[in-house]
Design an enzyme around this catalytic site. Structure first.
Site, PDB file in Angstrom:
ATOM      1  CG  ASN A   9      -1.739   1.231   1.397  1.00  0.00           C
ATOM      2  OD1 ASN A   9      -1.835   2.039   0.463  1.00  0.00           O
ATOM      3  ND2 ASN A   9      -2.352   1.395   2.560  1.00  0.00           N
ATOM      4  CD1 TRP A  10       3.459   0.983  -2.954  1.00  0.00           C
ATOM      5  CD2 TRP A  10       3.449   2.179  -4.849  1.00  0.00           C
ATOM      6  NE1 TRP A  10       4.135   0.268  -3.915  1.00  0.00           N
ATOM      7  CE2 TRP A  10       4.141   0.977  -5.080  1.00  0.00           C
ATOM      8  CE3 TRP A  10       3.317   3.098  -5.906  1.00  0.00           C
ATOM      9  CZ2 TRP A  10       4.701   0.665  -6.330  1.00  0.00           C
ATOM     10  CZ3 TRP A  10       3.867   2.780  -7.146  1.00  0.00           C
ATOM     11  CH2 TRP A  10       4.559   1.578  -7.344  1.00  0.00           C
ATOM     12  CE  LYS A  11      -0.301   3.305   4.719  1.00  0.00           C
ATOM     13  NZ  LYS A  11      -0.286   3.437   6.161  1.00  0.00           N
ATOM     14  CG  HIS A  98      -5.977   2.021   4.963  1.00  0.00           C
ATOM     15  ND1 HIS A  98      -5.567   2.988   5.844  1.00  0.00           N
ATOM     16  CD2 HIS A  98      -4.972   1.120   4.881  1.00  0.00           C
ATOM     17  CE1 HIS A  98      -4.345   2.681   6.266  1.00  0.00           C
ATOM     18  NE2 HIS A  98      -3.954   1.562   5.694  1.00  0.00           N
ATOM     19  CD  GLU A 100      -3.185   5.597   6.533  1.00  0.00           C
ATOM     20  OE1 GLU A 100      -3.138   5.644   5.291  1.00  0.00           O
ATOM     21  OE2 GLU A 100      -2.294   5.060   7.234  1.00  0.00           O
ATOM     22  CD  GLU A 170      -3.751  -2.418   7.145  1.00  0.00           C
ATOM     23  OE1 GLU A 170      -2.607  -2.580   6.732  1.00  0.00           O
ATOM     24  OE2 GLU A 170      -4.449  -1.425   6.839  1.00  0.00           O
ATOM     25  N   GLY A 176       2.126   2.353  10.734  1.00  0.00           N
ATOM     26  CA  GLY A 176       3.069   3.455  10.588  1.00  0.00           C
ATOM     27  C   GLY A 176       3.730   3.870  11.887  1.00  0.00           C
ATOM     28  CB  SER A 216       4.794  -1.698  12.047  1.00  0.00           C
ATOM     29  OG  SER A 216       4.438  -0.340  12.257  1.00  0.00           O
ATOM     30  N   GLY A 237       2.658  -1.119   4.305  1.00  0.00           N
ATOM     31  CA  GLY A 237       2.737   0.292   3.945  1.00  0.00           C
ATOM     32  C   GLY A 237       4.179   0.718   3.731  1.00  0.00           C
ATOM     33  N   GLY A 238       4.779   1.283   4.768  1.00  0.00           N
ATOM     34  CA  GLY A 238       6.125   1.864   4.680  1.00  0.00           C
ATOM     35  C   GLY A 238       7.152   0.952   4.019  1.00  0.00           C
TER      36      GLY A 238
HETATM   37  P1  PGA Z   1       2.578   0.342   7.652  1.00  0.00           P
HETATM   38  O1  PGA Z   1       1.146   0.561   6.956  1.00  0.00           O
HETATM   39  O2  PGA Z   1       3.132  -0.949   7.106  1.00  0.00           O
HETATM   40  O3  PGA Z   1       3.400   1.526   7.227  1.00  0.00           O
HETATM   41  O4  PGA Z   1       2.344   0.280   9.120  1.00  0.00           O
HETATM   42  C1  PGA Z   1       0.271  -0.509   6.734  1.00  0.00           C
HETATM   43  C2  PGA Z   1      -1.017  -0.016   6.131  1.00  0.00           C
HETATM   44  O5  PGA Z   1      -1.507   1.034   6.556  1.00  0.00           O
HETATM   45  O6  PGA Z   1      -1.587  -0.635   5.202  1.00  0.00           O
END
Ligand code: PGA
Length: 253
Positions: A9-11, A98, A100, A170, A176, A216, A237-238
């Protein structure tokens, strides 16, 4: 049989040249060197869907996803993207719900149920994200939150439609933050998710649904998480923004 999946997930990250290099590096490695059976999904910003499709298109086992979709088929919704648009430029999957989106854009389970319906009607696979906040975990509400997100967002579907879904657990406190759920904490919730699916749809749908863990995930913790019996992969994500890290996570599957 449920699939093993590494989803990135590049966001809202990466400029166009960076997105091109990252998609190219992952595709090159996956198509030429990877021997395993895990599938890869890249959830990229909408402006890069076409670009990334041109890079990954035609390579078996690597798929393209939107990060969000509007619930209506089309119309006067300035700034939004429809499921048909996302599918039309090569996506096969789309994230829904998600944390967010829930947190910053006020998306609730009732809205997410409509988005899931729209995606399925368009032939896209929803990756339905659920998870509790730190406050909810500390108040002992984790399982109740998971139950309502799953039942209000997705249990209106008939079994064959639900069977298309990928679920991503999640925990919001792990996204994050660098704080990962321990493999045991994650497994407990994954097993609960599978038991809810079994209660609603029976053992076969439950056994065949891929349930990914996100929050994470890093090369250092991926193998221990993926070793859990009910964790079928990761939503990353990251660590999906750096090809070597994401490749190590795919290998851990
Ligand atoms: P993260 O994000 O790996 O940076 O914690 C995961 C996500 O939000 O899908």
């Amino acid at each position: 049989m449920r699939k093993k999946i590494a989803a990135g997930n590049w966001k809202m990250n990466l400029l166009v040249d960076e997105a091109t290099s990252l998609a190219s590096a992952i595709t090159e490695w996956y198509s030429k060197q990877y021997q395993g059976e895990a599938e890869v999904i890249l959830a990229v910003p909408a402006p890069y869907l076409s670009l990334v499709h041109a890079i990954i298109g035609g390579h078996k086992g690597i798929y393209l996803a939107g990060q969000n979709v509007h619930q209506e088929a089309s119309g006067a919704y300035t700034g939004e993207n429809s499921a048909a648009m996302i599918a039309g430029v090569g996506a096969t999957h789309c994230l829904v719900g998600h944390s967010e989106r829930r947190q910053y854009f006020g998306e609730d389970n009732a809205l997410l149920a409509k988005k899931i319906d729209r995606l399925l009607a368009t032939g896209l696979v929803p990756i339905y994200c659920i998870g509790e906040s730190l406050q909810q975990r500390e108040a002992g509400q984790t399982l109740e939150v998971i139950r309502s997100q799953l039942s209000e967002g997705a249990f209106h579907l008939p079994a064959d439609a639900f069977g298309q879904l990928i679920v991503a657990y999640e925990p919001v406190w792990a996204i994050g933050t660098g704080v990962t759920a321990t493999p045991e904490q994650a497994q407990e919730v994954h097993a609960y998710i599978r038991s809810l699916i079994e209660g609603q749809y029976g053992p076969s749908v439950a056994a065949n649904t891929s349930v990914l863990y996100g929050g994470s995930v890093k090369p250092a913790n991926a193998a221990a998480l993926f070793a859990q019996p009910d964790i079928d992969g990761g939503l990353v994500g990251g660590a999906s923004l750096k090809a070597p890290d994401f490749i190590q996570i795919i290998q851990a599957l």
